[in-house]
Design an enzyme around this catalytic site. Structure first.
Site: not given
Lengths: 144, 168
Positions: A83, A85, A102, A104, A113
């Site tokens: 991920c 972010c 991902c 996740c 998300c």
């Protein structure tokens, strides 16, 4: 008559580049981009997974594009689409562990998300599309 | 902090390609949003001129020399809104124009600072950053509010104002 004799005393055998004392702008681009091939892989994955999970891309496709590129970048550097972010202490360990790969666990279990890649229809930012073209990705991320 | 001279550290970088620091000393980049780009830098400050490759909102990044993030915290005259981000984080990029707006609207009350967590991992670890973007409001050098995720400008503004209005 040699060149040297025409000058007061200083010989300049090589051309001297005159560098202005102050350069107003100098661009340093250090960011490495994921390859198109991997971006395409992650793009296809995103489209398929959105359809499968009945989620939608963000109204602002720029967000979708950036996340897809982020996934591609991690896939290339770590071997798994971690991920993009999140901040990690040890990315390699996390990629091996798998929780944040991902899609996740939060996404798989609760359709959560936080990257705003897969949005449930009730989300304020959800658009109506489940597809995105490579061109859209390129254009939206050309400034990064 | 990676790649620093004894004097200073480049603290935060824009997601966009950034202008090179001047070579005689490293300078920290803090982004002050909304102030128009000036062509002639003031004596003691270098202003970066960002290349205009597309239509972007007016942004001025003000470079100041800080020896570390702690220095920035200590010497800040205003509270700070620190945005911990990463280049390939979608919501972080989504927040870029919103932070411009907020920085402009609240420019007398708060200063916006952006920190690339991939460049400044120690700093990100220190504040135990997990999800991105994470926003931390610092007042008098101490974190006084912390929240994660993208949010619209009005919500961000009201959240900041609420935090700043609370008596210490």
């Amino acid at each position: 008559m040699s060149i040297q004799s025409s000058f007061a005393g200083v010989a300049l055998p090589l051309p001297v580049a005159v560098v202005p004392l102050r350069r107003s702008v100098s661009l340093i681009r250090a960011k490495v981009e994921p390859s198109e091939k991997t971006v395409e892989i992650m793009r296809k994955f995103s489209e398929q997974y959105a359809r499968r999970s009945e989620t939608y891309f963000c109204v602002d496709k720029g967000v979708t594009s950036v996340v897809i590129k982020g996934l591609a970048d991690h896939k290339e550097t770590l071997g798994a689409p971690l991920c993009p972010c999140r901040h990690y202490d040890d990315k390699a360990a996390e990629a091996a562990q798998g929780f944040w790969n991902c899609p996740c666990v939060p996404m798989r279990e609760r359709k959560e998300c936080h990257c705003m890649l897969f949005l449930t229809p009730d989300n304020d930012f959800a658009g109506r599309e489940q597809s995105i073209t490579l061109d859209e990705i390129k254009v939206s991320t050309s400034n990064l | 902090m990676a790649g620093c001279s004894t004097a200073a550290v480049v603290l935060s970088c824009h997601a966009r390609p950034s202008v090179a620091a001047d070579f005689s000393r490293q300078a920290a980049l803090t982004s002050i949003r909304g102030v128009p780009i000036r062509r002639f830098p003031a004596k003691n400050r270098r202003l970066s001129v960002l290349p205009q490759r597309r239509i972007i909102p007016k942004v001025e990044a003000r470079k100041q020399t800080f020896s570390s993030f702690d220095d920035l915290l200590e010497n800040s005259d205003k509270p700070l809104l620190v945005d911990f981000y990463a280049t390939w984080c979608g919501p972080c990029q989504f927040m870029v124009p919103i932070l411009d707006q907020v920085g402009e609207k609240l420019k007398d009350k708060i200063r916006v600072v952006k920190i690339d967590t991939e460049k400044y991992t120690t700093l990100a670890n220190r504040y135990q950053i997990e999800a991105l973007p994470t926003f931390i409001v610092f007042r008098n050098g101490k974190p006084c509010d912390r929240f994660e995720g993208a949010l619209p400008a009005e919500q961000l503004i009201s959240r900041i104002e609420n935090v700043l209005n609370v008596r210490q």
